[in-house]
Design a protein around this motif. Sequence first.
Motif, PDB file in Angstrom:
ATOM      1  N   MET A 262       0.846  -1.192   0.000  1.00  0.00           N
ATOM      2  CA  MET A 262       0.000   0.000   0.000  1.00  0.00           C
ATOM      3  C   MET A 262       0.884   1.245   0.000  1.00  0.00           C
ATOM      4  SD  MET A 262      -3.160   0.943   2.606  1.00  0.00           S
ATOM      5  CE  MET A 262      -2.189   0.717   4.089  1.00  0.00           C
ATOM      6  N   ALA A 263       0.448   2.282  -0.723  1.00  0.00           N
ATOM      7  CA  ALA A 263       1.105   3.592  -0.702  1.00  0.00           C
ATOM      8  C   ALA A 263       0.062   4.626  -0.324  1.00  0.00           C
ATOM      9  CB  ALA A 263       1.723   3.909  -2.057  1.00  0.00           C
ATOM     10  N   HIS A 264       0.499   5.691   0.363  1.00  0.00           N
ATOM     11  CA  HIS A 264      -0.445   6.641   0.945  1.00  0.00           C
ATOM     12  C   HIS A 264       0.063   8.063   0.774  1.00  0.00           C
ATOM     13  CE1 HIS A 264      -1.808   8.992   4.600  1.00  0.00           C
ATOM     14  NE2 HIS A 264      -2.967   8.595   4.121  1.00  0.00           N
ATOM     15  N   CYS A 265      -0.862   8.958   0.478  1.00  0.00           N
ATOM     16  CA  CYS A 265      -0.566  10.390   0.406  1.00  0.00           C
ATOM     17  C   CYS A 265      -1.729  11.138   1.015  1.00  0.00           C
ATOM     18  CB  CYS A 265      -0.341  10.826  -1.040  1.00  0.00           C
ATOM     19  SG  CYS A 265      -0.432  12.622  -1.306  1.00  0.00           S
ATOM     20  N   SER A 266      -1.481  11.801   2.134  1.00  0.00           N
ATOM     21  CA  SER A 266      -2.499  12.628   2.771  1.00  0.00           C
ATOM     22  C   SER A 266      -2.112  14.091   2.594  1.00  0.00           C
ATOM     23  CB  SER A 266      -2.616  12.273   4.265  1.00  0.00           C
ATOM     24  OG  SER A 266      -3.458  13.200   4.933  1.00  0.00           O
ATOM     25  N   ARG A 267      -2.685  14.711   1.598  1.00  0.00           N
ATOM     26  CA  ARG A 267      -2.363  16.081   1.223  1.00  0.00           C
ATOM     27  C   ARG A 267      -0.850  16.317   1.282  1.00  0.00           C
ATOM     28  NH1 ARG A 267      -5.752  21.668   2.524  1.00  0.00           N
ATOM     29  NH2 ARG A 267      -4.806  22.802   0.809  1.00  0.00           N
ATOM     30  N   CYS A 268      -0.130  15.440   0.581  1.00  0.00           N
ATOM     31  CA  CYS A 268       1.334  15.526   0.605  1.00  0.00           C
ATOM     32  C   CYS A 268       1.872  16.535  -0.399  1.00  0.00           C
ATOM     33  CB  CYS A 268       1.941  14.151   0.353  1.00  0.00           C
ATOM     34  SG  CYS A 268       1.438  13.381  -1.195  1.00  0.00           S
ATOM     35  N   LEU A 269       0.989  17.195  -1.134  1.00  0.00           N
ATOM     36  CA  LEU A 269       1.340  18.299  -2.030  1.00  0.00           C
ATOM     37  C   LEU A 269       2.238  17.873  -3.192  1.00  0.00           C
ATOM     38  CD1 LEU A 269       1.921  21.159   0.583  1.00  0.00           C
ATOM     39  CD2 LEU A 269      -0.195  20.475  -0.553  1.00  0.00           C
TER      40      LEU A 269
END
Length: 598
Positions: A262-269
């Motif tokens: 899994m890869a994740h981006c939480s408002r990583c811009l």
Amino acid sequence: MKSKDSKPGAYLNKSSRIVPMTLMFIVLCGFSFYLGGIYCSEKDGFLKKDVTPQVQPHRSTSVAPLQIKSVTFPECSSDYQDYTPCTDPKRWRKYGNYRLTFMERHCPPMLERKECLVPPPDGYKIPIRWPNSKNECWYRNVPYDWINNEKSNQHWLRKEGEKFIFPGGGTMFPNGVGAYVDLMQNLVPGMKDGTVRTAIDTGCGVASWGGDLLDRGILTVSLAPRDNHEAQVQFALERGIPAILGIISTQRLPFPSSSFDMAHCSRCLIPWTEFGGIYLLEIHRILRPGGFWVLSGPPVNYENRWRGWNTTAEEQKADFDKLKKLLTSMCFKLYTKKDDIAVWQKATDNSCYDKLTPSSYPPKCDDSLDPDSAWYTPMRSCLAIPNPKFKKLAVKSTPKWPDRLHIAPERVSVVPGGNSGGFKHDDSKWKVRVKHYKSLLPALWSDKIRNVMDMNTLYGGFAAALIKDPVWVMNVVSSYGSNSLGVVYDRGLIGTYHDWCEAFSTYPRTYDLLHLDGLFTAESHRCEMKYVLLEMDRILRPNGYAIIRESSYFIDSIATIAKGMRWGCQKQDTEYNVDKEKLLICQKKLWYAKHSDQ
């Protein structure tokens, strides 16, 4: 007909040369015999065992240990307390701004390497022990207020007296990270049953997402650059959460293909759709077939969020449509979406890729570049297709955690000499070794050790043997060694490629235990021992430990340099008490800079 040799003149000339040629031949033979006598007299001791009683017999199995002179290293100045040699902001102006390349690795040349000991900040204290460290750390250990001042409304952290407190907030975590992950687990059921084990968080902040997942059996590499959000990765490691310095820019991330579930981006811009989608292509490369990419923040949920993003609903809808189209062209499908979270899934097999044509964008990568090559390897605007010969790379085909830890993965076959039998032998060997380590280093049984690095692993056997202990292990595979890092990830462990001739991508004082097995034997022809040990000192926490397993040839010289770094070391036998290999158990002392009041 007479031949040319029958001419009287020819015969006369030939016979007249015989005498001087004979004399020259005799002289040369005599001279050669003289030189040979000298040579043999010097070499007789190595060629014959009993020529004279003064010459000791040569034994091919014994080599005199390497000896070096004692050395003492000075202290670095106090402005180097957070020195990260290969991501040094003082050097950024030398590099270009294109796609933030200045934030990538740029190591100093040999002549600019520091030969000094990095001091701790004034007031530094031994870090708070795990699991309490997950929620708090000493302010003086990471004395930076930028996040606290600029992100106070988002509850990343707050300062209370002598400590930073981590309440589990974030830009997209208004109800706390726990509630955020609960929603994510409902969207991705594989997060609950061991199907999803390894994850990467790009633009991790202070790694609250990765920290929460630890309690759910998911091991996350939290990734962030060194930027104006001072010390994000340093905060994460101070908390006892896995993290490294890094950025998706122009170079591949230091991981093999098909690594993460899994890869994740939480408002990583990260501008995912810019530059032909090259950043998403890198995510595609490192995700396992059937792996999940999770995005929260713009443009997800634009219908309800656009007012807070300084844009219009129409612009955000266009961005979301563009993102969906790009992901579809990469053989992702929109798995599910709810509220602020959207989940895409990478194709589980190659049937989608087989339909791509030469005119498709992005195109399939050709075979000229290994998809696992990831050390200073430029990113490419093409799809790295999973190797079809591996039938069990997909997330749902891989054994669930924790079963996958001790099952030989398919990819063991790409390691030179690798096979199922060798994998099982390695697994058993490290259980015996770690048991012996614990008898020599009682701290391995205690809460004194949380962040661990295996500096030159093969299959991650050392980490696997510690799996029931309250530690996590960063498995490092040499960028010049056997490509076994895929096996490490297939087991449900984490790691990175690295070249120990350079500095590691982390802050000072971030590991409690460093372990190496034959690193100098393998790399001494390329990397100078002094600089490797100084780098170990930089990243090791005060009062932290090193277990150095090396050939007897190197062990005394390592101990000499370690003494010059203010380490206390003891030489020990290995578990089988063999002469050719020894252990050095070391502890780094806590000291303060000379100007400090401590």
